[in-house]
Write a protein that holds these residues in place. Structure first.
Motif, PDB file in Angstrom:
ATOM      1  N   VAL A  57       0.840  -1.207   0.000  1.00 26.80           N
ATOM      2  CA  VAL A  57       0.000   0.000   0.000  1.00 26.80           C
ATOM      3  C   VAL A  57       0.870   1.249   0.000  1.00 26.80           C
ATOM      4  O   VAL A  57       0.592   2.216  -0.724  1.00 26.80           O
ATOM      5  N   LEU A  70      -8.693  -1.513  -8.495  1.00 25.94           N
ATOM      6  CA  LEU A  70      -9.428  -0.395  -7.902  1.00 25.94           C
ATOM      7  C   LEU A  70     -10.217   0.386  -8.951  1.00 25.94           C
ATOM      8  O   LEU A  70     -11.200   1.046  -8.623  1.00 25.94           O
ATOM      9  N   THR A 122      -5.210  -7.202   5.604  1.00 25.14           N
ATOM     10  CA  THR A 122      -5.908  -5.914   5.550  1.00 25.14           C
ATOM     11  C   THR A 122      -5.048  -4.824   6.171  1.00 25.14           C
ATOM     12  O   THR A 122      -4.550  -4.960   7.290  1.00 25.14           O
ATOM     13  N   SER A 159      -9.576   0.930   4.489  1.00 24.65           N
ATOM     14  CA  SER A 159      -8.633  -0.196   4.430  1.00 24.65           C
ATOM     15  C   SER A 159      -8.412  -0.665   2.999  1.00 24.65           C
ATOM     16  O   SER A 159      -9.229  -0.421   2.103  1.00 24.65           O
ATOM     17  N   TYR A 160      -7.287  -1.336   2.829  1.00 23.86           N
ATOM     18  CA  TYR A 160      -6.926  -1.995   1.577  1.00 23.86           C
ATOM     19  C   TYR A 160      -6.675  -3.458   1.884  1.00 23.86           C
ATOM     20  O   TYR A 160      -6.098  -3.793   2.922  1.00 23.86           O
ATOM     21  N   THR A 161      -7.084  -4.317   0.976  1.00 25.70           N
ATOM     22  CA  THR A 161      -6.801  -5.746   1.092  1.00 25.70           C
ATOM     23  C   THR A 161      -5.713  -6.070   0.090  1.00 25.70           C
ATOM     24  O   THR A 161      -5.794  -5.684  -1.084  1.00 25.70           O
ATOM     25  N   ILE A 218      -2.701  -4.950  -4.405  1.00 26.48           N
ATOM     26  CA  ILE A 218      -3.952  -4.522  -3.783  1.00 26.48           C
ATOM     27  C   ILE A 218      -5.092  -5.156  -4.572  1.00 26.48           C
ATOM     28  O   ILE A 218      -5.162  -4.993  -5.798  1.00 26.48           O
ATOM     29  N   ALA A 258     -10.449  -2.374  -1.839  1.00 27.96           N
ATOM     30  CA  ALA A 258     -10.362  -1.211  -0.957  1.00 27.96           C
ATOM     31  C   ALA A 258     -11.735  -0.907  -0.405  1.00 27.96           C
ATOM     32  O   ALA A 258     -12.760  -1.130  -1.063  1.00 27.96           O
ATOM     33  N   ASN A 259     -11.736  -0.399   0.813  1.00 32.69           N
ATOM     34  CA  ASN A 259     -12.959   0.063   1.449  1.00 32.69           C
ATOM     35  C   ASN A 259     -12.622   1.412   2.082  1.00 32.69           C
ATOM     36  O   ASN A 259     -12.285   1.487   3.263  1.00 32.69           O
ATOM     37  N   MET A 260     -12.674   2.469   1.293  1.00 34.70           N
ATOM     38  CA  MET A 260     -12.275   3.803   1.743  1.00 34.70           C
ATOM     39  C   MET A 260     -13.501   4.697   1.831  1.00 34.70           C
ATOM     40  O   MET A 260     -14.400   4.637   0.986  1.00 34.70           O
TER      41      MET A 260
END
Length: 167
Positions: A77, A100, A130, A150-152, A158, A161-163
């Protein structure tokens, strides 16, 4: 009175200099300079400083607060945002930007960063694959956008992502 005479002499000398400086085809014209007479004080006009300006400088490296950069998933990341800050979009794309982009093209992915000057990343935690982060992104208009999420990461890439945008 003496200063007025000197001013007149200076103007006349400048006129003479201009006349002498006019090129005549085929002949060399010597340069003439007029020196101030002894014991003369030359007063320069005051120098006016330009008002201060705000300058935004992109960070040289991505900031890592926690965990240590030796954690491979966090390194991925960090490397992703380092590539974005260097405008190395191909590297960022290969580190997970293609995932992404959610099916978008490379060109549209790059265009999505057109108004971003730089980003400062803070890794706040790592759990398994994560990576939890806080992100500040300076825009080209000077505004700042903040994100958290977060990024997985899997196999050095990557994959999700859950931003959430905070501001």
């Amino acid at each position: 009175m003496e200063a007025k005479k000197w001013a007149a002499v200076t103007l006349m000398a400048a006129g003479a200099l201009a006349a002498c400086a006019a090129p005549t085809q085929g002949t060399a014209t010597p340069a003439v300079t007029v020196a101030a007479p002894p014991n003369t004080i030359v007063i320069q006009p005051p120098v006016v400083a330009a008002p201060p300006q705000t300058v935004y400088v992109a960070p040289q490296t991505t900031q890592t607060v926690y965990p240590a950069p030796a954690v491979p998933v966090a390194q991925t990341v960090i490397a992703y945002y380092d590539a974005l800050n260097r405008r190395d979009f191909l590297t960022a794309w290969n580190l997970g930007g293609q995932r992404l982009a959610k099916g978008g093209t490379y060109a549209s992915y790059v265009k999505g960063f057109a108004t971003t000057s730089w980003a400062a990343l803070t890794v706040t935690n790592v759990r398994g694959s994560t990576v939890y982060v806080d992100l500040s992104a300076r825009q080209t208009d000077g505004s700042m956008r903040s994100f958290s999420g977060s990024y997985t990461v899997s196999d050095g890439m990557i994959i999700g992502a859950n931003m959430k945008r905070l501001s």
